[in-house]
Design a protein around this motif. Structure first.
Motif, PDB file in Angstrom:
ATOM      1  N   TRP A  24     -95.710 -13.190  71.471  1.00 32.61           N
ATOM      2  CA  TRP A  24     -96.690 -12.365  70.767  1.00 32.61           C
ATOM      3  C   TRP A  24     -97.106 -13.015  69.452  1.00 32.61           C
ATOM      4  O   TRP A  24     -98.285 -13.022  69.103  1.00 32.61           O
ATOM      5  N   GLU A  25     -96.151 -13.549  68.706  1.00 28.15           N
ATOM      6  CA  GLU A  25     -96.443 -14.143  67.406  1.00 28.15           C
ATOM      7  C   GLU A  25     -97.425 -15.306  67.547  1.00 28.15           C
ATOM      8  O   GLU A  25     -98.339 -15.464  66.742  1.00 28.15           O
ATOM      9  N   GLU A  26     -97.235 -16.098  68.585  1.00 29.13           N
ATOM     10  CA  GLU A  26     -98.131 -17.221  68.855  1.00 29.13           C
ATOM     11  C   GLU A  26     -99.552 -16.722  69.124  1.00 29.13           C
ATOM     12  O   GLU A  26    -100.514 -17.256  68.573  1.00 29.13           O
ATOM     13  N   PHE A  27     -99.664 -15.711  69.979  1.00 27.35           N
ATOM     14  CA  PHE A  27    -100.979 -15.158  70.300  1.00 27.35           C
ATOM     15  C   PHE A  27    -101.631 -14.550  69.064  1.00 27.35           C
ATOM     16  O   PHE A  27    -102.816 -14.777  68.816  1.00 27.35           O
ATOM     17  N   GLU A  28    -100.879 -13.805  68.295  1.00 24.97           N
ATOM     18  CA  GLU A  28    -101.431 -13.128  67.123  1.00 24.97           C
ATOM     19  C   GLU A  28    -101.998 -14.140  66.119  1.00 24.97           C
ATOM     20  O   GLU A  28    -103.125 -13.977  65.635  1.00 24.97           O
ATOM     21  N   ARG A  29    -101.237 -15.176  65.811  1.00 21.89           N
ATOM     22  CA  ARG A  29    -101.696 -16.194  64.856  1.00 21.89           C
ATOM     23  C   ARG A  29    -102.931 -16.927  65.379  1.00 21.89           C
ATOM     24  O   ARG A  29    -103.909 -17.122  64.659  1.00 21.89           O
ATOM     25  N   ALA A  30    -102.888 -17.335  66.644  1.00 20.97           N
ATOM     26  CA  ALA A  30    -104.003 -18.095  67.220  1.00 20.97           C
ATOM     27  C   ALA A  30    -105.264 -17.237  67.335  1.00 20.97           C
ATOM     28  O   ALA A  30    -106.367 -17.710  67.049  1.00 20.97           O
TER      29      ALA A  30
ATOM     30  N   PHE B  19    -102.747 -13.159  76.659  1.00 24.44           N
ATOM     31  CA  PHE B  19    -101.354 -12.745  76.529  1.00 24.44           C
ATOM     32  C   PHE B  19    -101.127 -11.552  77.442  1.00 24.44           C
ATOM     33  O   PHE B  19    -101.946 -10.637  77.488  1.00 24.44           O
ATOM     34  N   LYS B  20    -100.034 -11.563  78.195  1.00 22.27           N
ATOM     35  CA  LYS B  20     -99.647 -10.451  79.064  1.00 22.27           C
ATOM     36  C   LYS B  20     -98.299  -9.926  78.621  1.00 22.27           C
ATOM     37  O   LYS B  20     -97.411 -10.699  78.267  1.00 22.27           O
ATOM     38  N   THR B  21     -98.149  -8.602  78.672  1.00 23.11           N
ATOM     39  CA  THR B  21     -96.860  -8.020  78.334  1.00 23.11           C
ATOM     40  C   THR B  21     -96.639  -6.734  79.118  1.00 23.11           C
ATOM     41  O   THR B  21     -97.585  -6.055  79.492  1.00 23.11           O
ATOM     42  N   ASP B  22     -95.377  -6.432  79.335  1.00 19.05           N
ATOM     43  CA  ASP B  22     -95.013  -5.157  79.948  1.00 19.05           C
ATOM     44  C   ASP B  22     -94.018  -4.404  79.057  1.00 19.05           C
ATOM     45  O   ASP B  22     -93.433  -3.418  79.468  1.00 19.05           O
ATOM     46  N   LEU B  23     -93.857  -4.877  77.815  1.00 18.48           N
ATOM     47  CA  LEU B  23     -92.908  -4.273  76.880  1.00 18.48           C
ATOM     48  C   LEU B  23     -93.597  -3.285  75.942  1.00 18.48           C
ATOM     49  O   LEU B  23     -94.674  -3.576  75.415  1.00 18.48           O
ATOM     50  N   LEU B  24     -92.961  -2.158  75.706  1.00 16.17           N
ATOM     51  CA  LEU B  24     -93.508  -1.155  74.805  1.00 16.17           C
ATOM     52  C   LEU B  24     -93.551  -1.660  73.365  1.00 16.17           C
ATOM     53  O   LEU B  24     -94.483  -1.355  72.632  1.00 16.17           O
ATOM     54  N   GLN B  25     -92.580  -2.469  72.960  1.00 10.50           N
ATOM     55  CA  GLN B  25     -92.557  -3.004  71.602  1.00 10.50           C
ATOM     56  C   GLN B  25     -93.802  -3.853  71.337  1.00 10.50           C
ATOM     57  O   GLN B  25     -94.362  -3.808  70.246  1.00 10.50           O
ATOM     58  N   ASP B  26     -94.227  -4.621  72.325  1.00  6.61           N
ATOM     59  CA  ASP B  26     -95.424  -5.439  72.164  1.00  6.61           C
ATOM     60  C   ASP B  26     -96.672  -4.571  72.083  1.00  6.61           C
ATOM     61  O   ASP B  26     -97.621  -4.908  71.373  1.00  6.61           O
ATOM     62  N   ALA B  27     -96.694  -3.453  72.781  1.00  4.92           N
ATOM     63  CA  ALA B  27     -97.838  -2.546  72.709  1.00  4.92           C
ATOM     64  C   ALA B  27     -98.000  -2.004  71.294  1.00  4.92           C
ATOM     65  O   ALA B  27     -99.121  -1.851  70.802  1.00  4.92           O
ATOM     66  N   LYS B  28     -96.902  -1.727  70.629  1.00  3.16           N
ATOM     67  CA  LYS B  28     -96.971  -1.260  69.241  1.00  3.16           C
ATOM     68  C   LYS B  28     -97.475  -2.371  68.320  1.00  3.16           C
ATOM     69  O   LYS B  28     -98.206  -2.117  67.376  1.00  3.16           O
ATOM     70  N   LYS B  29     -97.105  -3.615  68.597  1.00  4.32           N
ATOM     71  CA  LYS B  29     -97.598  -4.750  67.816  1.00  4.32           C
ATOM     72  C   LYS B  29     -99.096  -4.942  68.026  1.00  4.32           C
ATOM     73  O   LYS B  29     -99.810  -5.342  67.108  1.00  4.32           O
ATOM     74  N   VAL B  30     -99.574  -4.659  69.235  1.00  6.08           N
ATOM     75  CA  VAL B  30    -100.998  -4.770  69.538  1.00  6.08           C
ATOM     76  C   VAL B  30    -101.785  -3.797  68.672  1.00  6.08           C
ATOM     77  O   VAL B  30    -102.863  -4.135  68.156  1.00  6.08           O
TER      78      VAL B  30
ATOM     79  N   LYS C 128    -101.051  -2.713  65.675  1.00  7.74           N
ATOM     80  CA  LYS C 128    -101.125  -3.280  64.322  1.00  7.74           C
ATOM     81  C   LYS C 128    -102.132  -4.425  64.272  1.00  7.74           C
ATOM     82  O   LYS C 128    -102.884  -4.573  63.308  1.00  7.74           O
ATOM     83  N   PHE C 129    -102.143  -5.244  65.314  1.00 11.97           N
ATOM     84  CA  PHE C 129    -103.070  -6.383  65.375  1.00 11.97           C
ATOM     85  C   PHE C 129    -104.518  -5.913  65.408  1.00 11.97           C
ATOM     86  O   PHE C 129    -105.368  -6.458  64.696  1.00 11.97           O
TER      87      PHE C 129
ATOM     88  N   ASN D 272    -105.706  -3.119  64.291  1.00 12.21           N
ATOM     89  CA  ASN D 272    -106.032  -2.579  62.968  1.00 12.21           C
ATOM     90  C   ASN D 272    -106.347  -3.709  61.995  1.00 12.21           C
ATOM     91  O   ASN D 272    -107.279  -3.601  61.187  1.00 12.21           O
ATOM     92  N   ASN D 273    -105.604  -4.793  62.070  1.00 17.70           N
ATOM     93  CA  ASN D 273    -105.842  -5.948  61.213  1.00 17.70           C
ATOM     94  C   ASN D 273    -107.207  -6.578  61.520  1.00 17.70           C
ATOM     95  O   ASN D 273    -107.955  -6.931  60.608  1.00 17.70           O
ATOM     96  N   LEU D 274    -107.560  -6.688  62.796  1.00 14.56           N
ATOM     97  CA  LEU D 274    -108.874  -7.225  63.170  1.00 14.56           C
ATOM     98  C   LEU D 274    -109.989  -6.319  62.660  1.00 14.56           C
ATOM     99  O   LEU D 274    -111.011  -6.803  62.169  1.00 14.56           O
ATOM    100  N   MET D 275    -109.803  -5.027  62.753  1.00 13.29           N
ATOM    101  CA  MET D 275    -110.817  -4.083  62.257  1.00 13.29           C
ATOM    102  C   MET D 275    -111.002  -4.236  60.748  1.00 13.29           C
ATOM    103  O   MET D 275    -112.122  -4.147  60.248  1.00 13.29           O
ATOM    104  N   ARG D 276    -109.909  -4.465  60.042  1.00 12.56           N
ATOM    105  CA  ARG D 276    -110.004  -4.688  58.601  1.00 12.56           C
ATOM    106  C   ARG D 276    -110.822  -5.935  58.298  1.00 12.56           C
ATOM    107  O   ARG D 276    -111.655  -5.951  57.385  1.00 12.56           O
ATOM    108  N   HIS D 277    -110.599  -6.994  59.065  1.00  9.19           N
ATOM    109  CA  HIS D 277    -111.396  -8.228  58.893  1.00  9.19           C
ATOM    110  C   HIS D 277    -112.869  -7.955  59.187  1.00  9.19           C
ATOM    111  O   HIS D 277    -113.738  -8.470  58.482  1.00  9.19           O
ATOM    112  N   MET D 278    -113.146  -7.187  60.219  1.00 12.49           N
ATOM    113  CA  MET D 278    -114.519  -6.908  60.605  1.00 12.49           C
ATOM    114  C   MET D 278    -115.241  -6.071  59.555  1.00 12.49           C
ATOM    115  O   MET D 278    -116.442  -6.234  59.340  1.00 12.49           O
TER     116      MET D 278
END
Length: 75
Positions: free
Chosen positions: A7-13, A51-62, A64-65, A67-73
């Motif tokens: 996830w960290e790799e996808f988020e940064r890229a 990026f593909k995930t089936d984990l709930l923890q990653d869904a929560k990170k999505v 936040k991500f 929201n961060n993109l919306m702030r940039h926009m």
């Protein structure tokens, strides 16, 4: 099309891709119910990050991500 492993790799890229050219970047999110998988994709029609995930923890990170993109926009 590149599937990133963590996830960290996808988020940064993806954030870097968006900041390079905000007008051409697109972010899509799709949930495949039959496989219980969340698929994310960020593209600028030259580079495609996925990026593909089936984990709930990653869904929560999505959340936040996005929201961060919306702030940039908005700024």
């Amino acid at each position: 099309m590149t599937f990133l492993k963590t996830w960290e790799e996808f988020e940064r890229a993806a954030e870097r891709l968006y900041l390079q050219d905000p007008m051409k970047s697109r972010f899509t999110m799709k949930y495949i119910h039959s496989k219980q998988v969340l698929c994310l994709k960020m593209t600028d029609n030259k580079v495609c990050l996925q990026f593909k995930t089936d984990l709930l923890q990653d869904a929560k990170k999505v959340e936040k991500f996005t929201n961060n993109l919306m702030r940039h926009m908005a700024s």
